[in-house]
Design an enzyme around this catalytic site. Structure first.
Site, mmCIF file in Angstrom:
data_model
loop_
_atom_site.group_PDB
_atom_site.id
_atom_site.type_symbol
_atom_site.label_atom_id
_atom_site.label_comp_id
_atom_site.label_asym_id
_atom_site.label_seq_id
_atom_site.Cartn_x
_atom_site.Cartn_y
_atom_site.Cartn_z
ATOM 1 N N LEU A 52 74.492 17.383 30.132
ATOM 2 C CA LEU A 52 74.027 18.703 30.902
ATOM 3 C C LEU A 52 74.681 18.751 32.437
ATOM 4 C CD1 LEU A 52 70.360 18.946 29.756
ATOM 5 C CD2 LEU A 52 72.070 20.380 29.013
ATOM 6 N N ASP A 53 74.945 19.863 32.751
ATOM 7 C CA ASP A 53 75.355 19.839 34.374
ATOM 8 C C ASP A 53 74.398 19.510 35.180
ATOM 9 O OD1 ASP A 53 77.763 21.034 33.316
ATOM 10 O OD2 ASP A 53 77.058 23.024 33.965
ATOM 11 N N LYS A 54 74.799 18.832 36.313
ATOM 12 C CA LYS A 54 74.041 18.264 37.384
ATOM 13 C C LYS A 54 72.878 19.512 37.868
ATOM 14 C CE LYS A 54 73.612 16.207 41.880
ATOM 15 N NZ LYS A 54 74.155 15.582 43.038
ATOM 16 N N SER A 56 71.810 21.797 36.146
ATOM 17 C CA SER A 56 70.977 22.351 34.623
ATOM 18 C C SER A 56 69.943 21.261 34.197
ATOM 19 C CB SER A 56 71.732 22.496 33.447
ATOM 20 O OG SER A 56 73.009 23.346 33.709
#
Length: 163
Positions: A52-54, A56
């Site tokens: 997951l993106d930072k 998110s």
């Protein structure tokens, strides 16, 4: 971190972790705010299945079982990834249809030793559903880096969360 660690009966560790915003999905402990430090002391080495993106938040699976990422993440398996996206404005029906058909985005394909190659290409068609307010759900069948964030199209909006 709310957790209970029990010795695994199968020899592998499986962890369900609700990743908050600000944590990076990496096992590289030189990177501040990495997921391993966020989890604290563990009985064995684990790594995330997917990412997951930072920016998110969402459910992340970590494991010591090296077979699991291959079974889940390989493109040939075509497992779906579902995200709930919150934006800062109204989402028009045409925009949702355009997202569902696929949009062209530019990403960096990561390679060994950190070198990346720029890739500009259309995304595959996906399922998009309007939710309440400024939210929609997007179900992806490919996992291009930051795809849920970048698939805004022209005149996009700021994302508050994708996870």
């Amino acid at each position: 971190v709310d957790r209970e660690v029990r010795p695994p009966s199968c020899g592998h560790v499986y962890i369900k972790y609700w990743k908050p915003r600000g944590i990076t999905c990496t096992t590289d402990r030189r990177i501040r705010g990495n997921v391993i430090d966020a989890l604290g002391e563990l009985p064995t080495r684990v790594f995330p299945v997917g990412r997951l993106d930072k920016d998110s938040e969402g459910l992340l699976l970590l494991t010591s079982d090296g077979r699991l990422p291959n079974a889940v993440l390989r493109a040939a398996t075509k497992h779906e990834k579902r995200y709930v996206v919150t934006v800062d404005g109204r989402i028009g029906d045409e925009h949702l249809r355009r997202l569902a058909r696929g949009v062209t985005i530019t990403t960096i394909a990561q390679r060994d030793k950190g070198a990346g190659k720029t890739l500009t290409a259309p995304t595959r068609p996906c399922e998009v559903a309007r939710l309440e307010g400024a939210k929609f759900e997007i179900t992806l069948r490919e996992g291009r880096n930051r795809q849920a964030r970048l698939a805004q199209g022209p005149g996009g909006w700021a994302l508050y969360g994708a996870g």
